[in-house]
Design a protein around this motif. Structure first.
Motif, PDB file in Angstrom:
ATOM      1  N   LEU A  15       0.815  -1.212   0.000  1.00  0.00           N
ATOM      2  CA  LEU A  15       0.000   0.000   0.000  1.00  0.00           C
ATOM      3  C   LEU A  15       0.853   1.268   0.000  1.00  0.00           C
ATOM      4  CD1 LEU A  15      -2.794  -1.109   2.482  1.00  0.00           C
ATOM      5  CD2 LEU A  15      -2.900  -1.004  -0.007  1.00  0.00           C
ATOM      6  N   ASP A  16       2.146   1.130  -0.237  1.00  0.00           N
ATOM      7  CA  ASP A  16       3.057   2.271  -0.381  1.00  0.00           C
ATOM      8  C   ASP A  16       3.098   3.117   0.881  1.00  0.00           C
ATOM      9  OD1 ASP A  16       4.920   3.844  -1.680  1.00  0.00           O
ATOM     10  OD2 ASP A  16       3.439   5.136  -2.638  1.00  0.00           O
ATOM     11  N   MET A  17       3.155   2.448   2.029  1.00  0.00           N
ATOM     12  CA  MET A  17       3.319   3.148   3.302  1.00  0.00           C
ATOM     13  C   MET A  17       4.693   2.836   3.885  1.00  0.00           C
ATOM     14  SD  MET A  17      -0.355   3.038   5.270  1.00  0.00           S
ATOM     15  CE  MET A  17      -0.341   1.258   5.554  1.00  0.00           C
ATOM     16  N   GLY A  18       5.703   2.872   3.058  1.00  0.00           N
ATOM     17  CA  GLY A  18       7.029   2.435   3.462  1.00  0.00           C
ATOM     18  C   GLY A  18       7.780   3.391   4.356  1.00  0.00           C
ATOM     19  N   THR A  19       7.243   4.573   4.621  1.00  0.00           N
ATOM     20  CA  THR A  19       7.851   5.517   5.561  1.00  0.00           C
ATOM     21  C   THR A  19       7.028   5.499   6.844  1.00  0.00           C
ATOM     22  OG1 THR A  19       8.643   6.929   3.758  1.00  0.00           O
ATOM     23  CG2 THR A  19       8.535   7.903   5.955  1.00  0.00           C
ATOM     24  N   ILE A  20       7.673   5.122   7.949  1.00  0.00           N
ATOM     25  CA  ILE A  20       6.987   4.990   9.230  1.00  0.00           C
ATOM     26  C   ILE A  20       7.371   6.178  10.113  1.00  0.00           C
ATOM     27  CG2 ILE A  20       6.656   3.546  11.273  1.00  0.00           C
ATOM     28  CD1 ILE A  20       7.564   1.147   9.598  1.00  0.00           C
ATOM     29  N   PHE A  21       6.391   6.996  10.482  1.00  0.00           N
ATOM     30  CA  PHE A  21       6.614   8.124  11.390  1.00  0.00           C
ATOM     31  C   PHE A  21       6.258   7.663  12.802  1.00  0.00           C
ATOM     32  CE2 PHE A  21       5.775   9.911   7.233  1.00  0.00           C
ATOM     33  CZ  PHE A  21       6.733  10.912   7.127  1.00  0.00           C
ATOM     34  N   ALA A  22       7.177   7.823  13.734  1.00  0.00           N
ATOM     35  CA  ALA A  22       6.929   7.214  15.043  1.00  0.00           C
ATOM     36  C   ALA A  22       7.693   7.906  16.156  1.00  0.00           C
ATOM     37  CB  ALA A  22       7.308   5.734  15.014  1.00  0.00           C
ATOM     38  N   ASN A  23       7.175   7.740  17.367  1.00  0.00           N
ATOM     39  CA  ASN A  23       7.889   7.947  18.612  1.00  0.00           C
ATOM     40  C   ASN A  23       7.532   6.737  19.466  1.00  0.00           C
ATOM     41  OD1 ASN A  23       7.937   9.057  21.627  1.00  0.00           O
ATOM     42  ND2 ASN A  23       9.402  10.205  20.398  1.00  0.00           N
ATOM     43  N   LEU A  39      11.527  -0.588   4.267  1.00  0.00           N
ATOM     44  CA  LEU A  39      10.789   0.337   5.123  1.00  0.00           C
ATOM     45  C   LEU A  39      11.755   1.344   5.739  1.00  0.00           C
ATOM     46  CD1 LEU A  39       8.334  -2.061   6.999  1.00  0.00           C
ATOM     47  CD2 LEU A  39       7.963  -0.778   4.895  1.00  0.00           C
ATOM     48  N   GLU A  40      11.339   2.607   5.762  1.00  0.00           N
ATOM     49  CA  GLU A  40      12.145   3.688   6.326  1.00  0.00           C
ATOM     50  C   GLU A  40      11.498   4.179   7.609  1.00  0.00           C
ATOM     51  OE1 GLU A  40      13.806   8.194   5.268  1.00  0.00           O
ATOM     52  OE2 GLU A  40      12.407   7.179   3.927  1.00  0.00           O
ATOM     53  N   PHE A  41      12.289   4.294   8.668  1.00  0.00           N
ATOM     54  CA  PHE A  41      11.801   4.742   9.964  1.00  0.00           C
ATOM     55  C   PHE A  41      12.187   6.199  10.171  1.00  0.00           C
ATOM     56  CE2 PHE A  41      12.087   5.504  14.487  1.00  0.00           C
ATOM     57  CZ  PHE A  41      10.962   4.881  14.998  1.00  0.00           C
ATOM     58  N   VAL A  42      11.205   7.047  10.526  1.00  0.00           N
ATOM     59  CA  VAL A  42      11.460   8.459  10.809  1.00  0.00           C
ATOM     60  C   VAL A  42      11.065   8.718  12.260  1.00  0.00           C
ATOM     61  CG1 VAL A  42      10.863  10.849  10.261  1.00  0.00           C
ATOM     62  CG2 VAL A  42      11.098   9.161   8.420  1.00  0.00           C
ATOM     63  N   LEU A  43      12.040   9.093  13.074  1.00  0.00           N
ATOM     64  CA  LEU A  43      11.805   9.367  14.491  1.00  0.00           C
ATOM     65  C   LEU A  43      11.529  10.851  14.694  1.00  0.00           C
ATOM     66  CD1 LEU A  43      11.903   8.521  17.529  1.00  0.00           C
ATOM     67  CD2 LEU A  43      14.352   9.082  17.458  1.00  0.00           C
ATOM     68  N   ALA A  44      10.474  11.165  15.416  1.00  0.00           N
ATOM     69  CA  ALA A  44      10.229  12.514  15.925  1.00  0.00           C
ATOM     70  C   ALA A  44      10.196  12.439  17.441  1.00  0.00           C
ATOM     71  CB  ALA A  44       8.930  13.091  15.376  1.00  0.00           C
ATOM     72  N   LEU A  45      10.505  13.548  18.102  1.00  0.00           N
ATOM     73  CA  LEU A  45      10.734  13.517  19.545  1.00  0.00           C
ATOM     74  C   LEU A  45       9.501  13.825  20.380  1.00  0.00           C
ATOM     75  CD1 LEU A  45      14.256  15.208  19.636  1.00  0.00           C
ATOM     76  CD2 LEU A  45      13.651  12.798  19.306  1.00  0.00           C
ATOM     77  N   HIS A  46       8.369  13.993  19.733  1.00  0.00           N
ATOM     78  CA  HIS A  46       7.093  14.156  20.439  1.00  0.00           C
ATOM     79  C   HIS A  46       5.996  13.699  19.490  1.00  0.00           C
ATOM     80  CE1 HIS A  46       3.553  16.135  22.216  1.00  0.00           C
ATOM     81  NE2 HIS A  46       4.218  16.069  23.357  1.00  0.00           N
TER      82      HIS A  46
END
Length: 534
Positions: A15-23, A39-46
Motif C-alpha cells: 500500500l506504499d506506506m514504506g515511511t513509518i513516522f513514530a515515537n 521500510l524507512e523509519f522516521v523518528l520525531a521527539l514528540h
C-alpha cells in the motif's frame, strides 16, 4: 514460520506506506526491531510532531501516511494533531501499541484504554479480535483513511506480531477499492440555470479545490463568468491561483464584514469550501437576503452542515469543468481587484515588521514554492503579500491549534523533495513543536523555517485589549532564543539583526532551496504592527 508481522509488513509495502513516522515505546518494540530493508523509519521527539510530519507527508503525496504511537501516552499526546489531520483532510493510518493481549484483563503496566481516547476525530478505530486479523485491519484502515480523508486507528497488542500468520487462502481485505465517479448532468443543469440568471455572481473557493484540475476548471469558469473569486477564511490550502487578476482576496471571518463583502452578489457559488467558516460569533445572517448560495464539495459532512440552497456532492474539478463548458459567457467588464503593495524598506532606525520579511520572501520565492503558515498575528500580511501560485502552494492548520507548521513542513518536504518548502511561523507557535527541528536536521530535510519573533502571544494580547480593554495575565517570553533552541537540536540557524542582513541570507539561500539537503532556521526579530487586526 510466517508471522503476523511478516504479513502486516507485506500489506504496508503493497500500500506504499514504506515511511513509518513514530515515537515508539516498549509496546512497539516487537514490531519495529529489525525492520525490512524496504521500510524507512522516521523518528520525531514528540507525538504531536510525529502526526504533524505524517500530515504534511500525506498531503504532499496525496496518499495515506503510516504512523506508530505508543499506547495511552502516545495517543493522548497526539490527539490535538490528529484533530488537525482530520480537519485538514489528511489520510493517516495510525497504529497504536497496546500491552500483551494475554494479560490485558488484569490491566498491567502500560495498558491503554484506547478506543475512545481520540474522541470523534478518527475516521475509524479498530482493535482486531485476533492477532491474525491485524494485516486485514491495516488494509481496511488504509482504504478508510483514503476514502474519508482522516486518521484511521488500529490498536495492536504487542504479542500479536509474533503470532503465526493464518494460512486460509483468503485475502485479509480488499486489494483495491475504487469509487466510481461521474457527473450528474441534471444537477449540473440546475447550477447552470442559477448561474446563467445571475447578474453579479461570485465564487468562493477552499481547500477542497486545491488540485491542478480543479484550479484549471475554476479559472475557466471565473473567466467565463467574469466574476471575482475569494478564498475561504482560515483556509488550509488555496483553491485558486492567487496571482490571477480575478482573485479578490480572503473572506473575513466575522458575519458583519462577510455580509459587506458579499453584498451586491446575487449568486455565490462555493467550491470545496465550507459555508461559511467563522471565528468570533456575531448575530445576523451570513449573507444579505436575496443572495443565493450554492455549494460544490466532495465532503459529505461539509455538504450536510452548510446552510445553502443547493449542495452538490461530487468532484469539484469535474463539476466545475462541466459548468465552464455550459455556463453562458457574460459580456461584462472584468471586475477590478486590489493587490496589496509591499511596504517600503525600513529606515536605518526603524525595526523590522513581519510585512518586511514577507515582502522579501515574495520577491524571491519561485512560483512552485510551498508556504506552510502558522503565524496568527501576521496572517493577513502573509495572505496579502505571499500569494499561492501553484496547487499545494499554501498549507496551514485547518483546526487552528498551534504546533503544526514545523513538523508539517518537514513531512511535506520529505514527501515532495522536488518542491521548495518554507514554513513561516510565529515564535510562540514554534515552541509547541520545536522538537521537529531535530528530525529535520537528522534526516537532512532541506526546508527553510522563518520564525517571526515578537516575544509574545500577539493575537491573544490583541484579543484581550479588544475585550473591554482587559489586561492579559500572561507574560511575554522575549528572553527565549529560538535560534539557540534550534542549534541545540542540531538544526542550522541564524538570527539576522536587520533588513540588509536578512536580504543577504535570503539571496544566498532561496535560489538553492529546491536542492537543499539540510534545514535552516531564521529567527527574525520583528515588532508588532500597531494597526494589526486579525
Amino acid at each position: 514460520m510466517r508471522t503476523v508481522r511478516d504479513e502486516a509488513f507485506e500489506v504496508v509495502s503493497r500500500l506504499d506506506m514504506g515511511t513509518i513516522f513514530a515515537n515508539p515505546g516498549s509496546t512497539e518494540v516487537p514490531m519495529l526491531t529489525d525492520l525490512p530493508d524496504d521500510l524507512e523509519f522516521v523518528l520525531a521527539l514528540h507525538e504531536a510532531s510525529v502526526v504533524g510530519m505524517a500530515t504534511g507527508w500525506a498531503l504532499g503525496r496525496r496518499s495515506p501516511a503510516f504512523v506508530v504511537l505508543h499506547t495511552t501516552a502516545g495517543l493522548g499526546n497526539a490527539v490535538g494533531a490528529l484533530a488537525t489531520a482530520r480537519v485538514n483532510r489528511a489520510p493517516l493510518v495510525v497504529l497504536v501499541g497496546q500491552q500483551d493481549r494475554r494479560h490485558l484483563a488484569l490491566e498491567p503496566f502500560l495498558t491503554g484504554r484506547l478506543t475512545g481516547l481520540a474522541g470523534d476525530y478518527p475516521v475509524s478505530v479498530e482493535q482486531p479480535l485476533r492477532a491474525q486479523d491485524v494485516p486485514g485491519a491495516l488494509a481496511r484502515a488504509w482504504h478508510t483513511a483514503r476514502e474519508r480523508r482522516g486518521p484511521a486507528l488500529v490498536i495492536v497488542p504487542m504479542d500479536d506480531w509474533s503470532a503465526p500468520a493464518e494460512d486460509s487462502g483468503v485475502l485479509p481485505a480488499a486489494t483495491e477499492v475504487h469509487r466510481a465517479t461521474g457527473v450528474d448532468e441534471a444537477v449540473v443543469g440546475r447550477l447552470v440555470e442559477v448561474l446563467a440568471e445571475a447578474t453579479s455572481p461570485a465564487l468562493v473557493v477552499g481547500a477542497g479545490a486545491d488540485d491542478r484540475a480543479t484550479w484549471r476548471a475554476l479559472v475557466a469558469l471565473a473567466e467565463r463568468l467574469r466574476c471575482p473569486v475569494r478564498q475561504e477564511s482560515f483556509g488550509a490550502r488555496a483553491g485558486f491561483p492567487q496571482d490571477h487578476p480575478l482573485f479578490a482576496g480572503h473572506l473575513p471571518a466575522a458575519r458583519s464584514r462577510l455580509r459587506q463583502v458579499l453584498a451586491g452578489h446575487d449568486v455565490v457559488l462555493c467550491v470545496g469550501a465550507p459555508v461559511f467558516r467563522q471565528y468570533p460569533y456575531e448575530p445576523g445572517p451570513l449573507a444579505e437576503p436575496g443572495t443565493r448560495v450554492l455549494l460544490v464539495t466532495d465532503d459529505p459532512e461539509e455538504a450536510h452542515r452548510s446552510p445553502v440552497e443547493l449542495a452538490v456532492l461530487g468532484g469539484p474539478g469535474e463539476v466545475c469543468a462541466r459548468l465552464a463548458e455550459r455556463v453562458p459567457a457574460r459580456d461584462v467588464p472584468m471586475p477590478a481587484t486590489h493587490r496589496a503593495a509591499p511596504p517600503p524598506p525600513p529606515g536605518p532606525s526603524e525595526p523590522l515588521r513581519a510585512a518586511h520579511v514577507l515582502a522579501a520572501l515574495a520577491e524571491r520565492l519561485p512560483a512552485d514554492a510551498v508556504v506552510v503558515e502558522e503565524t496568527p498575528s501576521t496572517r493577513p500580511d502573509l495572505h496579502a503579500l505571499l500569494p499561492a501560485r501553484a496547487p499545494m502552494g499554501f498549507l496551514s492548520a485547518a483546526m487552528g491549534g498551534l504546533g503544526f507548521a514545523l513538523p508539517a513542513a518537514t513531512g511535506l518536504r520529505m514527501a515532495r523533495p522536488d518542491r521548495p518548502v518554507v514554513a513561516v511561523v510565529g515564535d510562540g507557535a514554534s515552541l509547541y513543536a520545536i522538537q521537529s527541528l531535530w528530525t529535520a536536521a537528522h534526516y537532512g530535510v532541506g526546508a527553510l523555517f522563518v520564525v517571526l519573533s515578537n516575544g509574545r502571544y500577539a493575537v491573544l494580547d490583541h484579543l484581550a485589549r479588544g475585550h473591554g480593554g482587559g489586561k492579559p495575565p500572561w507574560p511575554g517570553f522575549a528572553e527565549i532564543s529560538v535560534r539557540d533552541l534550534a542549534l541545540a537540536l542540531g538544526c542550522p540557524a541564524s538570527r539576522p539583526t536587520g533588513h540588509a542582513e536578512l536580504l543577504g541570507i535570503l539571496d544566498d539561500v532561496v535560489p538553492g532551496l529546491a536542492d537543499r539537503g539540510e534545514p535552516l532556521l531564521l529567527d527574525v526579530p520583528v515588532t508588532v504592527d500597531p494597526t494589526f487586526d486579525p
